[in-house]
Design a protein around this motif. Structure first.
Motif, mmCIF file in Angstrom:
data_model
loop_
_atom_site.group_PDB
_atom_site.id
_atom_site.type_symbol
_atom_site.label_atom_id
_atom_site.label_comp_id
_atom_site.label_asym_id
_atom_site.label_seq_id
_atom_site.Cartn_x
_atom_site.Cartn_y
_atom_site.Cartn_z
ATOM 1 N N CYS A 1 0.841 -1.209 0.000
ATOM 2 C CA CYS A 1 0.000 0.000 0.000
ATOM 3 C C CYS A 1 0.872 1.254 0.000
ATOM 4 O O CYS A 1 1.654 1.482 0.927
ATOM 5 C CB CYS A 1 -0.919 0.012 1.211
ATOM 6 S SG CYS A 1 -2.044 1.431 1.223
ATOM 7 N N PRO A 2 0.762 2.107 -1.026
ATOM 8 C CA PRO A 2 1.652 3.271 -1.143
ATOM 9 C C PRO A 2 1.307 4.420 -0.204
ATOM 10 O O PRO A 2 2.098 5.340 -0.036
ATOM 11 C CB PRO A 2 1.487 3.693 -2.607
ATOM 12 C CG PRO A 2 0.095 3.268 -2.955
ATOM 13 C CD PRO A 2 -0.143 1.990 -2.194
ATOM 14 N N VAL A 3 0.107 4.371 0.399
ATOM 15 C CA VAL A 3 -0.312 5.491 1.252
ATOM 16 C C VAL A 3 -0.641 5.044 2.673
ATOM 17 O O VAL A 3 -1.227 5.799 3.453
ATOM 18 C CB VAL A 3 -1.540 6.215 0.642
ATOM 19 C CG1 VAL A 3 -1.156 6.906 -0.647
ATOM 20 C CG2 VAL A 3 -2.692 5.243 0.427
ATOM 21 N N SER A 4 -0.310 3.809 3.012
ATOM 22 C CA SER A 4 -0.559 3.254 4.358
ATOM 23 C C SER A 4 -2.035 3.255 4.726
ATOM 24 O O SER A 4 -2.403 3.479 5.883
ATOM 25 C CB SER A 4 0.244 4.027 5.421
ATOM 26 O OG SER A 4 1.625 3.879 5.210
ATOM 27 N N ALA A 5 -2.891 3.001 3.726
ATOM 28 C CA ALA A 5 -4.307 2.817 4.021
ATOM 29 C C ALA A 5 -4.525 1.461 4.689
ATOM 30 O O ALA A 5 -5.463 1.279 5.466
ATOM 31 C CB ALA A 5 -5.134 2.918 2.741
ATOM 32 N N MET A 6 -3.651 0.518 4.347
ATOM 33 C CA MET A 6 -3.635 -0.787 5.010
ATOM 34 C C MET A 6 -2.559 -0.751 6.089
ATOM 35 O O MET A 6 -1.405 -0.417 5.810
ATOM 36 C CB MET A 6 -3.331 -1.905 4.020
ATOM 37 C CG MET A 6 -4.471 -2.265 3.092
ATOM 38 S SD MET A 6 -5.774 -3.150 3.951
ATOM 39 C CE MET A 6 -6.838 -3.561 2.570
ATOM 40 N N THR A 7 -2.931 -1.095 7.303
ATOM 41 C CA THR A 7 -1.979 -1.084 8.411
ATOM 42 C C THR A 7 -2.160 -2.332 9.267
ATOM 43 O O THR A 7 -3.221 -2.968 9.243
ATOM 44 C CB THR A 7 -2.175 0.153 9.307
ATOM 45 O OG1 THR A 7 -3.533 0.195 9.766
ATOM 46 C CG2 THR A 7 -1.864 1.439 8.548
ATOM 47 N N LYS A 8 -1.129 -2.653 10.014
ATOM 48 C CA LYS A 8 -1.196 -3.777 10.957
ATOM 49 C C LYS A 8 -0.932 -3.235 12.352
ATOM 50 O O LYS A 8 0.129 -2.649 12.609
ATOM 51 C CB LYS A 8 -0.164 -4.848 10.606
ATOM 52 C CG LYS A 8 -0.183 -6.053 11.553
ATOM 53 C CD LYS A 8 0.825 -7.099 11.110
ATOM 54 C CE LYS A 8 0.938 -8.231 12.134
ATOM 55 N NZ LYS A 8 -0.295 -9.046 12.195
ATOM 56 N N GLU A 9 -1.899 -3.403 13.245
ATOM 57 C CA GLU A 9 -1.750 -2.899 14.602
ATOM 58 C C GLU A 9 -0.694 -3.704 15.360
ATOM 59 O O GLU A 9 -0.690 -4.937 15.304
ATOM 60 C CB GLU A 9 -3.088 -2.955 15.339
ATOM 61 C CG GLU A 9 -4.127 -2.009 14.787
ATOM 62 C CD GLU A 9 -5.332 -1.882 15.703
ATOM 63 O OE1 GLU A 9 -5.452 -2.699 16.638
ATOM 64 O OE2 GLU A 9 -6.152 -0.969 15.485
#
Length: 309
Positions: A126-134
């Motif tokens: 993801c180029p914009v960090s819309a997907m993240t892992k807590e």
């Protein structure tokens, strides 16, 4: 002073690129190896317990419909829209139960939803960090306000989980987030695990789920394929499976223990370390531009001499 030739320029660019590449490779290698965190939250799905009631599907959509912009999908035969009957994961369905049948005696249900990987490829690309892992819970989450709709996450996911809302004016990516903003926040458990009437879905920390899974394999070895799917696949996932049929026959892909995200990140980090790609690109464009300018000036000088004659 002698002007550098094209060969000299290419040698210099190659040497510079090689040096930057070495630096990037060193950095990428330093990040090798996925560190498994068994304290993260996850689910254990036991296909031998599942009765295919689809209560998990109904509860998932009911609890997350507003937050996730989910809508009901009626079957082709259901003109009145009495039932929600999705045929696959989609822009309106986060959780799906399917039946795989080899014969009248050999069949199994299987549950599909986000695997919540230890090293998620969707987050990596993801180029914009819309997907993240807590970091604490391990939940792979999605932020619709950051997303630019590139759908790289769909392509990168080895389990083919993220779906895009093609039919909506304001679309977003749809996937399970363990009911982070709904049931998990209110009750401390995912909606699907809460309503399962036979205990086919168990919610908890990965270490406890693995312990439970291996105990079941030990207690009833004839009931299961002797493997916990997700324990090692793709670097490990927090959505784990037990089944009586081979997992690849249930639509779960055969994936090596190495996380796919590690390979892609090595390439990305190597290319962009020290701006190797931009430097190489602009150096090449600069060389072409200078060469064309000299060529153009040469033609102008020749034309001027012809006019003077």
């Amino acid at each position: 002073m002698k002007n550098p030739s094209r060969r000299d320029f290419l040698k210099l660019a190659g040497a510079t690129g090689a040096g930057l590449l070495a630096c990037g490779a060193g950095s990428a290698l330093a990040n090798e190896g996925t560190q498994i965190n068994n304290e993260e939250l996850g689910m254990l799905y036991d296909a031998t317990k599942c009765v295919g009631c689809k209560a998990c599907m109904a509860s998932c959509k009911r609890v997350n419909s507003d937050y996730g912009s989910l809508s009901y999908e009626k079957a082709k035969f259901d003109s009145d829209g009495l039932w929600d009957a999705p045929s696959d994961l989609s822009g309106s369905t986060r959780t799906l139960i399917k039946l795989f049948k080899e014969s009248e005696q050999r069949w199994s249900y299987v549950k599909y939803s986000c695997m919540h990987c230890q090293k998620p490829s969707c987050v990596s690309v993801c180029p914009v960090s819309a997907m993240t892992k807590e970091k604490v819970s391990g939940i792979v989450d999605y932020n619709k306000n950051t997303c630019i709709g590139c759908r790289y996450c769909q392509i990168a996911c080895p389990y083919n989980i993220p779906k895009f809302q093609w039919e909506k004016a304001l679309p977003q990516i749809v996937k399970c987030d363990l009911c982070k903003a709904t049931n998990l926040r209110e009750k401390g458990i995912s909606a699907c695990a809460e309503v399962c009437p036979v205990g086919a879905i168990k919610f908890g920390k990965r270490k406890d789920l693995l312990s439970e899974a291996h105990q079941r394999l030990k207690d009833a070895p004839d009931r299961y394929v002797p493997h916990v799917y997700g324990e090692h696949e793709g670097g490990g996932t927090n959505h784990l499976y037990l089944a009586s049929m081979p997992f690849n026959k249930l639509g779960l892909p055969d994936i090596k223990p190495e996380a796919p995200a590690e390979f892609s990140e090595k390439i990305q980090h190597t290319i962009y370390k020290g701006f190797i790609a931009p430097v190489a690109l602009y150096s090449t464009l600069c060389f072409i531009a200078v060469k064309n300018m000299k060529k153009h000036k040469g033609h102008d000088g020749h034309d001027q001499k012809q006019e003077d004659k």
